[in-house]
Design a protein around this motif. Structure first.
Motif, short mmCIF file in Angstrom:
data_model
loop_
_atom_site.label_atom_id
_atom_site.label_comp_id
_atom_site.label_asym_id
_atom_site.label_seq_id
_atom_site.Cartn_x
_atom_site.Cartn_y
_atom_site.Cartn_z
N UNK A 5 0.84 -1.20 0.00
CA UNK A 5 0.00 0.00 0.00
C UNK A 5 0.87 1.25 0.00
N UNK A 6 1.92 1.26 0.81
CA UNK A 6 2.82 2.40 0.87
C UNK A 6 3.52 2.61 -0.46
N UNK A 7 4.00 1.55 -1.06
CA UNK A 7 4.64 1.67 -2.37
C UNK A 7 3.67 2.22 -3.40
N UNK A 8 2.44 1.77 -3.34
CA UNK A 8 1.42 2.26 -4.27
C UNK A 8 1.14 3.74 -4.06
N UNK A 9 1.07 4.16 -2.80
CA UNK A 9 0.82 5.58 -2.49
C UNK A 9 1.97 6.44 -3.01
N UNK A 10 3.20 6.01 -2.73
CA UNK A 10 4.35 6.79 -3.20
C UNK A 10 4.37 6.82 -4.72
N UNK A 11 4.05 5.71 -5.35
CA UNK A 11 4.02 5.67 -6.82
C UNK A 11 2.96 6.62 -7.36
N UNK A 12 1.80 6.67 -6.72
CA UNK A 12 0.72 7.56 -7.16
C UNK A 12 1.12 9.03 -7.07
N UNK A 13 1.78 9.41 -5.98
CA UNK A 13 2.08 10.82 -5.74
C UNK A 13 3.49 11.23 -6.13
N UNK A 14 4.31 10.28 -6.54
CA UNK A 14 5.67 10.59 -6.95
C UNK A 14 6.67 10.57 -5.82
N UNK A 15 6.26 11.03 -4.65
CA UNK A 15 7.08 11.00 -3.45
C UNK A 15 6.19 11.26 -2.25
N UNK A 16 6.73 11.01 -1.07
CA UNK A 16 5.94 11.27 0.13
C UNK A 16 6.82 11.29 1.36
N UNK A 17 6.42 12.09 2.33
CA UNK A 17 7.12 12.17 3.60
C UNK A 17 6.40 11.27 4.61
N UNK A 46 14.08 5.22 -2.30
CA UNK A 46 15.19 6.10 -1.95
C UNK A 46 14.60 7.29 -1.24
N UNK A 47 15.48 8.11 -0.65
CA UNK A 47 14.97 9.29 0.05
C UNK A 47 15.79 10.51 -0.32
N UNK A 48 15.09 11.62 -0.36
CA UNK A 48 15.70 12.91 -0.61
C UNK A 48 15.96 13.54 0.75
N UNK A 49 17.21 13.65 1.12
CA UNK A 49 17.57 14.18 2.44
C UNK A 49 17.82 15.68 2.42
N UNK A 50 17.55 16.33 1.30
CA UNK A 50 17.77 17.78 1.21
C UNK A 50 16.65 18.57 1.87
N UNK A 51 15.54 17.90 2.16
CA UNK A 51 14.43 18.60 2.80
C UNK A 51 14.06 17.86 4.08
N UNK A 52 13.43 18.57 4.98
CA UNK A 52 12.92 17.95 6.21
C UNK A 52 11.42 18.17 6.24
N UNK A 53 10.61 17.18 6.48
CA UNK A 53 11.02 15.79 6.63
C UNK A 53 11.48 15.21 5.28
#
Length: 93
Positions: A5-17, A46-53
C-alpha cells in the motif's frame, strides 16, 4: 500488505514524507517511519535528504513492478465484481 500500500501511495504521488504517508495509511508516525526505513534499507525506495522531513520516492526498477501489481489488482477487482454481478443475475446471491 501495508508495504505494498505504501509503495502504491508513493508511486501515485511521486514521493511522500512520513507525515503524508502516515495520514493515508492511518498508522502511527513511528510505525510509518519504521516501515519506510525498512523499505529504504531493502532497496525499494530512496529518500531525498535535502528537505525535512525526508521525501521518499520509489526506485525506477521497483516502480515498474508496483505498476504491474496495481494492474493485476485492478483486473482482480473487476473480475470479482463481474462474478458478483453474474451470481446476482442468476439469483444465487
Amino acid at each position: 500488505r501495508t508495504e505494498v500500500m505504501v509503495l502504491s501511495i508513493i508511486e501515485d504521488f511521486g514521493e511522500g514524507s512520513v507525515p503524508e504517508i502516515r495520514d493515508k495509511i492511518k498508522k502511527t508516525r513511528e510505525h510509518t517511519a519504521r516501515l519506510l526505513k525498512k523499505l529504504y534499507e531493502r532497496g525499494f525506495i530512496d529518500r531525498n535528504t535535502k528537505s525535512m522531513p525526508y521525501k521518499y520516492y520509489i526506485r525506477r526498477e521497483i516502480k515498474e513492478l508496483v505498476q504491474e501489481q496495481k494492474k493485476r489488482m485492478e483486473i482482480s477487482v473487476v473480475s470479482d465484481i463481474g462474478l458478483v454481478n453474474l451470481l446476482k443475475s442468476k439469483g444465487r446471491i
